[in-house]
Scaffold this motif. Structure first.
Motif, PDB file in Angstrom:
ATOM      1  N   ALA A 171      -4.806   6.557  15.543  1.00  0.00           N
ATOM      2  CA  ALA A 171      -3.754   7.202  14.750  1.00  0.00           C
ATOM      3  C   ALA A 171      -3.262   6.277  13.641  1.00  0.00           C
ATOM      4  O   ALA A 171      -2.960   6.727  12.525  1.00  0.00           O
ATOM      5  CB  ALA A 171      -2.592   7.604  15.657  1.00  0.00           C
ATOM      6  N   PHE A 172      -3.184   4.989  13.929  1.00  0.00           N
ATOM      7  CA  PHE A 172      -2.769   4.020  12.913  1.00  0.00           C
ATOM      8  C   PHE A 172      -3.791   3.960  11.771  1.00  0.00           C
ATOM      9  O   PHE A 172      -3.421   3.852  10.597  1.00  0.00           O
ATOM     10  CB  PHE A 172      -2.598   2.640  13.546  1.00  0.00           C
ATOM     11  N   ILE A 173      -5.070   4.052  12.112  1.00  0.00           N
ATOM     12  CA  ILE A 173      -6.110   4.100  11.074  1.00  0.00           C
ATOM     13  C   ILE A 173      -5.910   5.324  10.188  1.00  0.00           C
ATOM     14  O   ILE A 173      -6.039   5.251   8.959  1.00  0.00           O
ATOM     15  CB  ILE A 173      -7.512   4.101  11.716  1.00  0.00           C
ATOM     16  N   PHE A 174      -5.584   6.455  10.802  1.00  0.00           N
ATOM     17  CA  PHE A 174      -5.295   7.662  10.034  1.00  0.00           C
ATOM     18  C   PHE A 174      -4.141   7.427   9.066  1.00  0.00           C
ATOM     19  O   PHE A 174      -4.210   7.770   7.883  1.00  0.00           O
ATOM     20  CB  PHE A 174      -4.953   8.818  10.971  1.00  0.00           C
ATOM     21  N   GLY A 175      -3.036   6.849   9.564  1.00  0.00           N
ATOM     22  CA  GLY A 175      -1.874   6.603   8.712  1.00  0.00           C
ATOM     23  C   GLY A 175      -2.191   5.645   7.580  1.00  0.00           C
ATOM     24  O   GLY A 175      -1.777   5.868   6.428  1.00  0.00           O
ATOM     25  N   MET A 176      -2.907   4.574   7.890  1.00  0.00           N
ATOM     26  CA  MET A 176      -3.272   3.602   6.847  1.00  0.00           C
ATOM     27  C   MET A 176      -4.111   4.236   5.756  1.00  0.00           C
ATOM     28  O   MET A 176      -3.882   4.015   4.565  1.00  0.00           O
ATOM     29  CB  MET A 176      -4.058   2.444   7.466  1.00  0.00           C
ATOM     30  N   THR A 177      -5.086   5.019   6.166  1.00  0.00           N
ATOM     31  CA  THR A 177      -6.019   5.576   5.191  1.00  0.00           C
ATOM     32  C   THR A 177      -5.366   6.652   4.340  1.00  0.00           C
ATOM     33  O   THR A 177      -5.525   6.674   3.113  1.00  0.00           O
ATOM     34  CB  THR A 177      -7.246   6.156   5.908  1.00  0.00           C
ATOM     35  N   SER A 178      -4.617   7.566   4.975  1.00  0.00           N
ATOM     36  CA  SER A 178      -4.007   8.667   4.234  1.00  0.00           C
ATOM     37  C   SER A 178      -3.040   8.159   3.176  1.00  0.00           C
ATOM     38  O   SER A 178      -2.976   8.695   2.054  1.00  0.00           O
ATOM     39  CB  SER A 178      -3.300   9.629   5.182  1.00  0.00           C
ATOM     40  N   LEU A 179      -2.284   7.094   3.480  1.00  0.00           N
ATOM     41  CA  LEU A 179      -1.345   6.547   2.502  1.00  0.00           C
ATOM     42  C   LEU A 179      -1.976   5.469   1.642  1.00  0.00           C
ATOM     43  O   LEU A 179      -1.611   5.315   0.473  1.00  0.00           O
ATOM     44  CB  LEU A 179      -0.116   5.987   3.220  1.00  0.00           C
ATOM     45  N   GLY A 180      -2.921   4.719   2.198  1.00  0.00           N
ATOM     46  CA  GLY A 180      -3.578   3.671   1.419  1.00  0.00           C
ATOM     47  C   GLY A 180      -4.313   4.233   0.222  1.00  0.00           C
ATOM     48  O   GLY A 180      -4.304   3.632  -0.869  1.00  0.00           O
ATOM     49  N   ILE A 181      -4.941   5.386   0.383  1.00  0.00           N
ATOM     50  CA  ILE A 181      -5.641   6.026  -0.734  1.00  0.00           C
ATOM     51  C   ILE A 181      -4.654   6.400  -1.830  1.00  0.00           C
ATOM     52  O   ILE A 181      -4.927   6.233  -3.024  1.00  0.00           O
ATOM     53  CB  ILE A 181      -6.415   7.264  -0.229  1.00  0.00           C
ATOM     54  N   VAL A 182      -3.475   6.881  -1.432  1.00  0.00           N
ATOM     55  CA  VAL A 182      -2.436   7.229  -2.410  1.00  0.00           C
ATOM     56  C   VAL A 182      -1.913   5.975  -3.099  1.00  0.00           C
ATOM     57  O   VAL A 182      -1.767   5.929  -4.321  1.00  0.00           O
ATOM     58  CB  VAL A 182      -1.287   7.986  -1.715  1.00  0.00           C
ATOM     59  N   GLY A 185      -4.024   4.719  -5.775  1.00  0.00           N
ATOM     60  CA  GLY A 185      -4.140   5.567  -6.954  1.00  0.00           C
ATOM     61  C   GLY A 185      -5.426   6.360  -7.015  1.00  0.00           C
ATOM     62  O   GLY A 185      -5.827   6.813  -8.093  1.00  0.00           O
ATOM     63  N   TRP A 186      -6.077   6.567  -5.860  1.00  0.00           N
ATOM     64  CA  TRP A 186      -7.336   7.296  -5.843  1.00  0.00           C
ATOM     65  C   TRP A 186      -7.096   8.775  -5.566  1.00  0.00           C
ATOM     66  O   TRP A 186      -6.025   9.191  -5.147  1.00  0.00           O
ATOM     67  CB  TRP A 186      -8.272   6.734  -4.761  1.00  0.00           C
ATOM     68  N   ASP A 187      -8.128   9.570  -5.801  1.00  0.00           N
ATOM     69  CA  ASP A 187      -8.069  11.004  -5.515  1.00  0.00           C
ATOM     70  C   ASP A 187      -7.920  11.204  -4.009  1.00  0.00           C
ATOM     71  O   ASP A 187      -8.804  10.797  -3.231  1.00  0.00           O
ATOM     72  CB  ASP A 187      -9.351  11.668  -6.019  1.00  0.00           C
ATOM     73  N   PRO A 188      -6.835  11.819  -3.532  1.00  0.00           N
ATOM     74  CA  PRO A 188      -6.640  11.985  -2.077  1.00  0.00           C
ATOM     75  C   PRO A 188      -7.666  12.882  -1.406  1.00  0.00           C
ATOM     76  O   PRO A 188      -7.747  12.911  -0.177  1.00  0.00           O
ATOM     77  CB  PRO A 188      -5.229  12.595  -1.982  1.00  0.00           C
ATOM     78  N   ASN A 189      -8.439  13.621  -2.200  1.00  0.00           N
ATOM     79  CA  ASN A 189      -9.490  14.449  -1.605  1.00  0.00           C
ATOM     80  C   ASN A 189     -10.539  13.608  -0.877  1.00  0.00           C
ATOM     81  O   ASN A 189     -11.237  14.116   0.007  1.00  0.00           O
ATOM     82  CB  ASN A 189     -10.175  15.297  -2.682  1.00  0.00           C
ATOM     83  N   TRP A 190     -10.631  12.324  -1.240  1.00  0.00           N
ATOM     84  CA  TRP A 190     -11.593  11.455  -0.565  1.00  0.00           C
ATOM     85  C   TRP A 190     -11.202  11.183   0.880  1.00  0.00           C
ATOM     86  O   TRP A 190     -12.015  10.712   1.670  1.00  0.00           O
ATOM     87  CB  TRP A 190     -11.734  10.130  -1.320  1.00  0.00           C
TER      88      TRP A 190
END
Length: 341
Positions: A293-304, A307-312
Motif C-alpha cells: 500500500a505504501f508503494i501505491f501511495g508513493m507512486t500515485s503522488l510521486g508521479i504528480v 510533473g509527469w502524466d498521471p495516466n502512467w
C-alpha cells in the motif's frame, strides 16, 4: 571458516523466503527514485501526504490480504466503501436522525454483506471471484439508483449540520499537527490495523486457521479447523474495513458521489500481491501488504510531484503486479525448499 561460509547462504535464504522482502526492496528503490526525480517529494509534508494516501488504500488492503491468505477474493471491497457512507448519509438525512444511528446501521449492513459473500461462497461452492463480482454489480447499481431516488442526483447531501457529525468526524476524519506536518488519523488507524493483523496471523490459533484454509482447506477441515467460520469471518473483516474507510470518506468530505469506489478493489489486491501475498492462498503477511500500500501511495503522488502524466500510474501498477507475481512464486519456492530441507 567453512561453517561461516555455510551460515551466510542460510541467513540469506531465510530472508529471501519472507513474503515482504521483495516489496521492501521495491519500496526502497522507488523511494530513492522519487527523491531524485521529484524535488517536491523530499519534504516532510509530502511524506505524510504519501502516508495518508497509502492509508486510504492500506486499511482495506489489510483485510483483503488476510482474505487472500485464506484463499479467497472480494471484488466488492471497493464499492462497499461508498455503500457504507451512502447508507449512513442518506438514512440520517431522510429520517432526520443522529448520524451515530446511521453509522451503526451502515456497519450492520456492511457486515451482513460480508456474511452473505462468505456464506454463499462456502455453501454453493461457486468461486468467490464470481460471488463477489455479483455483489459488486448489485452494490454499484443500488448506490446509483437509490441515491438518485432519494436525493434526485447521484451525490449525497451535505451532512455537516446533522447531530453526531463532529464526534464521528473526530474518530474517522480528524487530523493533528506535528510541527508543520499534518497527520491524518487514518494513518494511525492504518498502523493499528496492520499491527493487529500481524499479531493475529503470526501469534494466534485463528491466524493458523487462516493459513490452513488458504493453503490446504481439505486437510484443514480434516484436522478440525472451522473452515466455513474462518472464511466467513475473513469476508466480514473486509466489509468492516470497507465500512471504516467509507466513514472516513464521508466525514472528511461531507458528501459522497454514488459512483465512487469502483476500481479500488484492484488496488487492494495489487497492494496485497506486491506485498508478497500469493494469489493461490496460504502465504503472505500483514507487513508485506502495508508495504504494498505504501508503494501505491508513493507512486500515485510521486508521479504528480515529478510533473509527469498521471495516466502512467496505471501502466506502473500493471508492471508492478506482473513483477510481484513472479517474485512471489520465487519466494514461495525458496520457502518450500527451505522447509523441505
Amino acid at each position: 571458516m567453512t561453517q561461516s561460509v555455510r551460515a551466510v547462504p542460510g541467513l540469506s535464504g531465510r530472508l529471501l523466503a519472507r513474503p515482504e522482502v521483495g516489496a521492501l526492496v521495491a519500496a526502497a528503490l522507488i523511494f530513492v527514485f522519487f527523491l531524485a526525480a521529484a524535488p517536491a517529494f523530499r519534504s516532510a509534508e509530502s511524506f505524510f501526504t504519501v502516508l495518508y494516501q497509502s492509508s486510504t488504500i492500506g486499511i482495506v488492503a489489510v483485510g483483503v490480504g488476510m482474505l487472500m491468505i485464506g484463499g479467497e477474493f472480494d471484488l466488492s471491497a471497493g464499492v462497499i466503501t461508498t455503500t457504507a457512507g451512502l447508507v449512513n448519509s442518506m438514512f440520517c438525512w431522510y429520517f432526520g436522525v443522529n448520524l451515530w444511528i446511521g453509522a451503526l446501521l451502515s456497519l450492520a449492513f456492511c457486515l451482513l454483506v460480508g456474511f452473505l459473500n462468505g456464506y454463499l461462497v462456502m455453501r454453493t461452492g461457486i468461486p468467490s471471484f464470481l460471488i463477489t463480482l455479483g455483489t459488486f454489480f448489485v452494490l454499484q447499481g443500488a448506490n446509483l439508483g437509490v441515491t438518485k431516488l432519494v436525493t434526485g442526483s447521484v451525490s449525497s447531501t451535505d451532512i455537516s449540520r446533522i447531530d453526531g457529525f463532529d464526534s464521528l468526524g473526530a474518530i474517522f476524519a480528524s487530523s493533528f499537527k506535528v510541527g508543520p506536518v499534518t497527520v491524518w488519523i487514518t494513518v494511525i488507524w492504518w498502523i493499528l490495523f496492520v499491527a493487529l493483523s500481524a499479531w493475529i496471523l503470526q501469534r494466534t490459533r485463528i491466524g493458523n486457521w487462516f493459513f490452513a484454509v488458504g493453503g490446504a482447506p481439505d486437510s484443514a477441515r480434516a484436522v478440525g479447523v472451522p473452515v466455513v467460520r474462518s472464511k466467513i469471518g475473513l469476508f466480514m473483516t473486509v466489509s468492516f474495513l470497507g465500512w471504516f474507510v467509507g466513514m472516513h470518506t464521508l466525514y472528511r468530505f461531507n458528501t459522497l458521489q454514488a459512483g465512487n469506489g469502483v476500481g479500488n478493489e484492484f488496488l487492494y489486491i495489487i497492494a496485497a500481491v506486491v506485498g508478497g501475498t500469493l494469489l493461490t492462498g496460504g502465504f503472505g503477511n500483514a507487513t508485506g501488504v502495508a508495504i504494498g500500500a505504501f508503494i501505491f501511495g508513493m507512486t500515485s503522488l510521486g508521479i504528480v510531484y515529478a510533473g509527469w502524466d498521471p495516466n502512467w500510474f496505471k501502466a506502473f501498477l500493471g508492471v508492478m503486479l506482473l513483477l510481484a507475481v513472479l517474485v512471489n512464486l520465487y519466494v514461495k519456492r525458496m520457502s518450500t525448499t527451505r522447509k523441505a530441507g
